[in-house]
Design an enzyme around this catalytic site. Structure first.
Site, PDB file in Angstrom:
ATOM      1  N   ASP A   1       0.814  -1.220   0.000  1.00 13.29           N
ATOM      2  CA  ASP A   1       0.000   0.000   0.000  1.00 13.29           C
ATOM      3  C   ASP A   1       0.843   1.263   0.000  1.00 13.29           C
ATOM      4  OD1 ASP A   1       0.826  -0.822   2.588  1.00 13.29           O
ATOM      5  OD2 ASP A   1      -0.627   0.527   3.522  1.00 13.29           O
TER       6      ASP A   1
ATOM      7  N   GLU B   1       0.423  -1.403   5.663  1.00 14.29           N
ATOM      8  CA  GLU B   1       1.498  -0.857   6.498  1.00 14.29           C
ATOM      9  C   GLU B   1       1.269   0.608   6.814  1.00 14.29           C
ATOM     10  OE1 GLU B   1       5.254   1.173   7.522  1.00 14.29           O
ATOM     11  OE2 GLU B   1       3.979   1.522   5.772  1.00 14.29           O
ATOM     12  N   GLU B   2       0.752   1.342   5.830  1.00 12.14           N
ATOM     13  CA  GLU B   2       0.590   2.786   6.003  1.00 12.14           C
ATOM     14  C   GLU B   2      -0.499   3.157   7.005  1.00 12.14           C
ATOM     15  OE1 GLU B   2       2.688   4.747   5.111  1.00 12.14           O
ATOM     16  OE2 GLU B   2       3.631   4.192   3.223  1.00 12.14           O
TER      17      GLU B   2
ATOM     18  N   HIS C   1       5.869  10.259   1.403  1.00 14.38           N
ATOM     19  CA  HIS C   1       4.645  10.963   1.792  1.00 14.38           C
ATOM     20  C   HIS C   1       4.617  12.423   1.309  1.00 14.38           C
ATOM     21  CE1 HIS C   1       3.738   8.020   5.384  1.00 14.38           C
ATOM     22  NE2 HIS C   1       4.248   7.410   4.338  1.00 14.38           N
TER      23      HIS C   1
END
Length: 443
Positions: free
Chosen positions: A106, A171-172, A409
């Site tokens: 992800d 994971e995010e 990000h």
């Protein structure tokens, strides 16, 4: 005359057919056009951003890619529609503990209007930059693992230890439906993992960064109550007043931690960070908020990050007694988003000295690839590595990106093609070295 026209027409059709054949690549030519870079671009184009990541398509893509180089694959679901893909390269001595390389499927969302190129287009610019959400975090290592194995297989390398690659979801957003469930499963136990690598971060200079621990996130929510009152009055124990007192105390703690960092006595990742992330109070009105009323309730949220060296019990005591004392008519909630201690009660850290033989093997592999390692660090944020470390398995966080701005990000996330290709070479050395190491037989 008619025969001439027919002949001319036939010649024209033949020329057109030859032209179309020349402009349409054959299957052989298409294979030549597939390179590590183009395969990286294909993977980047899957829209795996939250809140609705597409897991089906990238898992199918990675499965096909792994099978094309003779690897064994298995897709497991511990939560519906959130697959874990496991890729295996069997070793010549399968009784030895295996090596695990982890990557997450992800990615975080992206704001297309803030990007130079659409975030899931994987545009490859003339100056070598590949723009895409996930280019650094961490779709690069997902492909580099497989490309390194492809190259090793072409050299007839046979690993001694079995090698596994895991591609996990979520994971995010904490990894609780991904890596957390995976590492606590019977499937994971059967892998007999002795050492693992997970994602790291880019380095802005020519030294590779390596991480031996993560910070653990806590979400702290503080709620204050008090008597409502007229906006003109000043009195004790109002909800906003109580909350503001807590915010002042927390701000002083934050400042004390930050002063240590500014003085150069510790890295940012080595202290306890706390940042306010939201404030909720006031009585809504059609034009905003009622300005002449003091609210009876107020709430604030804070993001805390604790290094593994921190004492969680002392931190909870500080919160209860100093930050949010019950005598001020306040309550709080701590949401711990991952472990701080392993199954033996030890801090979640992987040794980076001679007590850990894997450290020497890893360091030598980097040197063999012509690289240099920076001083080992605690990761500022957190990764799925913490779930593996909780089992007592040594794990390093590592992504082979040097001379690269840290853009995870961020808008316009990119990775240069030369950096990506160098990373494949680095993983060739890492995989061959780790999988050939026989001296350690158990964790």
């Amino acid at each position: 005359m008619a025969n001439s026209r027919v002949s001319l027409l036939l010649l024209t059709l033949l020329a057109l057919t030859l032209s179309l054949s020349a402009s349409s690549p054959s299957s052989h030519n298409r294979e030549e056009l597939e390179t590590p870079i183009t395969r990286f671009q294909q993977y980047l184009r899957f829209k795996t951003a939250h809140p609705n990541p597409n897991y089906t398509a990238p898992v199918s893509f990675l499965t096909a890619l792994a099978k094309s180089i003779g690897l064994v694959t298995q897709s497991i679901e511990f939560t519906p529609n959130k697959p874990v893909l496991l890729v295996t390269w069997p070793g010549s001595k399968p009784s030895l503990p295996s090596i695990l390389f982890n990557s997450h499927l992800d990615s975080v969302p992206a704001e297309p209007t803030k990007w130079l190129h659409p975030p899931f287009s994987a545009v490859h610019t003339p100056d070598g930059k590949i723009f895409a959400r996930g280019a650094q975090d961490d779709k690069c290592i997902a492909i580099q693992y497989l490309e390194a194995i492809r190259n090793l297989k072409s050299k007839n390398f046979i690993p001694t230890r079995t090698i596994h690659i895991s591609y996990v979801p979520d994971e995010e957003i904490g990894g609780f439906d991904g890596a957390a469930k995976f590492v606590n499963s019977k499937e994971f136990r059967h892998l007999n993992v002795g050492f693992a690598l997970d994602e790291g971060q880019a380095s802005v200079n020519d030294e590779f960064r390596v991480f031996f621990a993560d910070r653990s996130p806590w979400n702290l929510i503080i709620r204050a109550k008090g008597k409502p009152g007229h906006g003109s009055r000043m009195y004790d124990d109002g909800a906003m007043e109580n909350l503001m007192k807590s915010i002042e105390i927390i701000s002083r703690f934050r400042e004390s931690q930050f002063d240590v960092v500014k003085a150069g006595k510790a890295a940012n990742s080595e202290v306890i960070s706390v940042n306010p992330v939201y404030l909720k109070a006031g009585i809504p009105s059609p034009t905003g908020f009622v300005m002449n009323m003091q609210p009876s309730e107020a709430e604030a949220g804070f993001d805390l990050r604790l290094p593994p060296t921190a004492d969680p019990d002392l931190m909870k005591k500080r919160i209860a007694e100093e930050w949010v004392p019950a005598i001020r008519n306040m309550t709080y909630e701590i949401i711990e988003k991952g472990p701080l201690r392993d199954h033996m009660g030890r801090p979640l850290m992987t040794a980076v000295d001679d007590s850990n033989p894997w450290w020497g093997v890893f360091r030598q592999a980097i040197a063999a690839a012509g690289g240099k390692l920076a001083k080992p660090e605690i990761l500022l944020s957190t990764t799925d590595a913490r779930f593996i470390r909780q089992l007592g398995i040594p794990v390093f966080g590592f992504s082979p990106m040097t001379n690269t701005p840290i853009l995870l990000h961020d808008h316009n996330e990119f990775l240069e093609d030369t950096v990506f290709l160098k990373g494949i070479e680095v993983y060739e050395h890492i995989i061959s070295s780790l999988s050939s190491f026989e001296e350690v037989h158990s964790t």
